[in-house]
Structure formats: C-alpha cells, structure tokens
Design a protein around this motif. Structure first.
Motif, PDB file in Angstrom:
ATOM      1  N   UNK A   1      36.435  33.814  29.144  1.00 45.54           N
ATOM      2  CA  UNK A   1      36.226  33.797  30.587  1.00 45.54           C
ATOM      3  C   UNK A   1      35.645  32.480  31.052  1.00 45.54           C
ATOM      4  N   UNK A   2      35.685  32.311  32.365  1.00 37.97           N
ATOM      5  CA  UNK A   2      35.077  31.128  32.989  1.00 37.97           C
ATOM      6  C   UNK A   2      33.626  31.445  33.297  1.00 37.97           C
ATOM      7  N   UNK A   3      32.723  30.602  32.800  1.00 38.18           N
ATOM      8  CA  UNK A   3      31.287  30.734  33.086  1.00 38.18           C
ATOM      9  C   UNK A   3      30.806  29.422  33.684  1.00 38.18           C
TER      10      UNK A   3
ATOM     11  N   UNK B   1      40.992  38.509  29.272  1.00 39.95           N
ATOM     12  CA  UNK B   1      40.277  37.555  30.136  1.00 39.95           C
ATOM     13  C   UNK B   1      39.149  38.317  30.819  1.00 39.95           C
ATOM     14  N   UNK B   2      37.917  37.837  30.619  1.00 36.69           N
ATOM     15  CA  UNK B   2      36.777  38.522  31.227  1.00 36.69           C
ATOM     16  C   UNK B   2      36.581  38.070  32.671  1.00 36.69           C
ATOM     17  N   UNK B   3      36.215  39.046  33.485  1.00 35.18           N
ATOM     18  CA  UNK B   3      35.906  38.856  34.920  1.00 35.18           C
ATOM     19  C   UNK B   3      36.711  37.754  35.639  1.00 35.18           C
TER      20      UNK B   3
ATOM     21  N   UNK C   1      30.050  42.135  37.573  1.00 33.27           N
ATOM     22  CA  UNK C   1      30.154  41.136  38.641  1.00 33.27           C
ATOM     23  C   UNK C   1      30.224  41.788  40.024  1.00 33.27           C
ATOM     24  N   UNK C   2      30.434  43.114  40.075  1.00 37.19           N
ATOM     25  CA  UNK C   2      30.444  43.822  41.363  1.00 37.19           C
ATOM     26  C   UNK C   2      29.062  44.332  41.746  1.00 37.19           C
ATOM     27  N   UNK C   3      28.099  44.194  40.836  1.00 36.24           N
ATOM     28  CA  UNK C   3      26.728  44.626  41.118  1.00 36.24           C
ATOM     29  C   UNK C   3      26.119  43.720  42.201  1.00 36.24           C
ATOM     30  N   UNK C   4      25.679  44.299  43.318  1.00 37.26           N
ATOM     31  CA  UNK C   4      25.171  43.462  44.430  1.00 37.26           C
ATOM     32  C   UNK C   4      24.069  42.494  44.000  1.00 37.26           C
ATOM     33  N   UNK C   5      23.316  42.831  42.960  1.00 41.63           N
ATOM     34  CA  UNK C   5      22.215  41.971  42.518  1.00 41.63           C
ATOM     35  C   UNK C   5      22.724  40.616  42.013  1.00 41.63           C
ATOM     36  N   UNK C   6      24.006  40.537  41.632  1.00 46.13           N
ATOM     37  CA  UNK C   6      24.574  39.298  41.110  1.00 46.13           C
ATOM     38  C   UNK C   6      25.044  38.366  42.231  1.00 46.13           C
ATOM     39  N   UNK C   7      25.119  38.867  43.458  1.00 43.01           N
ATOM     40  CA  UNK C   7      25.502  38.047  44.628  1.00 43.01           C
ATOM     41  C   UNK C   7      26.813  37.306  44.422  1.00 43.01           C
TER      42      UNK C   7
END
Ligand code: ZN
Ligand code: ZN
Length: 239
Positions: A100-102, A130-132, A162-168
């Motif tokens: 994945x892209x980080x 492929x992650x996220x 990545x859909x967790x709101x805490x991750x913005x």
C-alpha cells in the motif's frame, strides 16, 4: 454475512500496534475465524520490525487454536513505478504479501503518477492485495486501477480503519464508495480488511457495512465469508 477471515492485521512487531501474535490468534479463534493474516509493516515504517523478522517466520506454527495463520507483510509502494520494499529473498518467505501507499514512505505526485505507482504494484508478481487504495493518501484514478487489478488477479482492499473518523481521512468514504461501485460494475471481488492494530479490532468491518449497503454491493463479490474462494482468488507468486 458470516465473517470467516481477516488478512490485514498488525502485532507489536509493527512497532505501533498493541497485541502479541498469540493474543491476535486467540482473539481470531474467539471470533470464529478460519483464517487470520498477520501482515507487519515493512521496515520503511519507523519502528517496525527488521528484515530478519520476516526471515524467521518459519518458526511460527501456521495452525493455532483452530485458526489457520497466514504470515506476511504490508509492503510499501515506494515510487511511481510501483516498486515495493524488502526484496525477493524476503517476499518468498511470506504466506501473504500486501502492499500500500503510506505517506511516510511515498511522496504523492500527480493523479497520473500515483495511479501508475499503484498499477505497478498491482502488476507486481508478488503483490496479492493492495491495502487501503481508497484512503486518500494519494489522488488516484480508480477505474484503471480496478481494471488492472482484475486483469492481474490482485485484490483490492476495502479498509475499515481508514474509515474511522479518528483518522481524519476525509476522502476515504467517497473513494471507497467509488471503488465498490466500480468493483460491482467490473464484477471484481473485494477483500475487507480490519487493519487491526490490537486484538479487539480483528474482523471489525463496522464502518464498511454502511458503504456496502449504499453501493448495493453484491454479497457474492465479498471474500471474507468464503475462505475457499479467498484462497482461490489469491494470486500465486512465482515461488
Ligand atoms: Zn497501511
Ligand atoms: Zn496495515
């Protein structure tokens, strides 16, 4: 859906996750999973394990507490050609390779450059998932990505974390919805990934279900309740 597998998770070996390998497998068994994938970050992520960790994966039993364990890595897409880190010597030692892209290991370019980067990874003979892709770290054109993934038999992940709101990650919802709509159109199966960094989050897809409903996504194209089909759908690397 009767969830039977989660193949994107991390243990303390990744440096910023909080459960041991045995705690993770225990939790997977308690949740009734058949397959657990543990995919530690490759060394490009600060604080993750050294390459020697991947060389030593052979010491771990692949059946534990009634769960089949698949051990591998979440590799980093490094450049616009889709090159990934570690090397063939290490990729060969793994049961599972996701990439994945980080933002810590990748400099976002134009939409075309980012799309080329991801398509390079999709076509990489060792990269199976492929992650996220929808997390919004890099601006992407999703239609050619879905087409290339279908052609190369590389799975695209819908990532819960990545859909967790805490991750913005502001673009994650719209991007993942677009990915689901395209995968439906091209009849491309998807894999849901928890990206759990603690045992309690294994197989937690709670943020994804709403998107599946909104996209009216066919249950037949989701692999997490179909262990045999998941294994069949996993690209065979040139080992
Ligand atoms: Zn990741
Ligand atoms: Zn991850």
């Amino acid at each position: 859906m009767n969830i039977r597998l989660d193949v994107h998770t991390h243990t303390i070996a990744s440096g910023h996750a909080f459960s041991s390998l045995q705690e993770m497998v225990h939790a997977a068994a308690e949740k009734g999973l058949e397959i657990l994938g543990i995919t530690e970050h490759a060394p490009g992520i600060p604080g993750s394990c050294d390459p020697i960790y991947f060389r030593n994966l052979h010491v771990v039993p692949r059946q534990m507490y009634g769960v089949e364990l698949m051990l591998g890595a979440e590799l980093n897409i490094l450049d616009y050609k889709g090159n990934i880190d570690l090397s063939e010597f290490y990729w060969k030692k793994m049961d599972l390779r996701i990439a994945g892209i980080h933002s810590l290991c990748y400099t976002p370019g134009s939409q075309e450059q980012n799309t080329a980067a991801m398509m390079g990874a999709i076509r990489h003979p060792y990269v199976q998932i492929i992650s996220h892709p929808g997390d919004g770290t890099a601006d992407l054109l999703f239609e050619p990505i879905v087409q290339a993934a279908k052609e190369a038999h590389t799975l695209l992940e819908i990532n819960n974390s990545s859909l967790n709101p805490v991750r913005h990650k502001e673009k994650a919802r719209a991007n993942n919805l677009e990915l689901l709509r395209l995968c439906k159109q091209y009849e491309m199966p998807v894999i849901l990934g928890s990206d759990a960094h603690i045992s309690f989050a294994i197989a937690d897809y709670s943020y994804i279900y709403e998107l599946l409903q909104e996209a009216d996504f066919p249950e037949a194209l989701i692999l997490n309740d179909k262990p045999a089909l998941f294994k069949q759908s996993l690209k065979q690397p040139p080992i």
